[in-house]
Motif scaffolding. Sequence first.
Motif, short mmCIF file in Angstrom:
data_model
loop_
_atom_site.label_atom_id
_atom_site.label_comp_id
_atom_site.label_asym_id
_atom_site.label_seq_id
_atom_site.Cartn_x
_atom_site.Cartn_y
_atom_site.Cartn_z
N LEU A 139 0.71 4.17 1.16
CA LEU A 139 0.13 5.16 2.07
C LEU A 139 1.04 6.36 2.28
O LEU A 139 0.57 7.49 2.39
N ARG A 196 0.71 8.50 -0.76
CA ARG A 196 -0.60 9.15 -0.73
C ARG A 196 -0.63 10.26 0.32
O ARG A 196 -1.23 11.31 0.10
N CYS A 197 0.06 10.05 1.45
CA CYS A 197 0.14 11.08 2.48
C CYS A 197 0.89 12.30 1.96
O CYS A 197 0.46 13.44 2.16
N ALA A 206 -6.38 12.91 6.77
CA ALA A 206 -6.71 12.33 8.08
C ALA A 206 -6.91 10.81 7.98
O ALA A 206 -6.44 10.06 8.85
N VAL A 207 -7.58 10.37 6.94
CA VAL A 207 -7.79 8.92 6.74
C VAL A 207 -6.47 8.22 6.52
O VAL A 207 -6.21 7.15 7.09
N VAL A 208 -5.61 8.79 5.70
CA VAL A 208 -4.31 8.17 5.42
C VAL A 208 -3.47 8.09 6.68
O VAL A 208 -2.86 7.06 6.98
N HIS A 244 -4.56 8.01 9.72
CA HIS A 244 -5.19 6.99 10.58
C HIS A 244 -4.77 5.59 10.13
O HIS A 244 -4.44 4.74 10.97
N ARG A 245 -4.77 5.34 8.83
CA ARG A 245 -4.37 4.02 8.32
C ARG A 245 -2.90 3.72 8.60
O ARG A 245 -2.54 2.60 8.92
N VAL A 259 -9.66 15.69 4.81
CA VAL A 259 -10.28 14.43 5.22
C VAL A 259 -9.46 13.26 4.69
O VAL A 259 -9.21 12.28 5.41
N ASP A 260 -9.02 13.34 3.44
CA ASP A 260 -8.19 12.28 2.87
C ASP A 260 -6.90 12.12 3.65
O ASP A 260 -6.47 11.01 3.97
N GLN A 277 -2.47 2.71 12.18
CA GLN A 277 -3.01 1.40 12.52
C GLN A 277 -1.95 0.32 12.46
O GLN A 277 -2.07 -0.71 13.10
N SER A 317 0.85 -1.17 0.00
CA SER A 317 0.00 0.00 0.00
C SER A 317 0.89 1.23 0.00
O SER A 317 1.82 1.34 0.80
#
Length: 89
Positions: A14, A17-18, A59-61, A63-64, A56-57, A67, A12
């Motif tokens: 991420l 993307r971040c 924040a989601v990234v 968060h992922r 928002v994107d 995890q 991934s």
Amino acid sequence: MRTGNEPMNARSALRLRCGLAAWGLAWAIGGTVLFAVAGHPGWAIACAVLVVVTAVDLAVVIHRIRQGPHFQPGRDVPPYEPVRRRDDR
């Protein structure tokens, strides 16, 4: 359908993307400010919407990423069987 080698090949992006989301957020904030100062409220609103979506994107990234890694089956797990339709029986 799984081929059985996903745990070795699945990755991934991420962090990429971040970075792209942060870059887009900076440009959207800059666009919002510049269009507001220039007196173009429509473009300023459009950029403000992009700021919200990008935040928002991001924040989601984040968060992922926080995890951590998720369970991925090893080589001993066989590939999934394809889903059969009722009329294929």
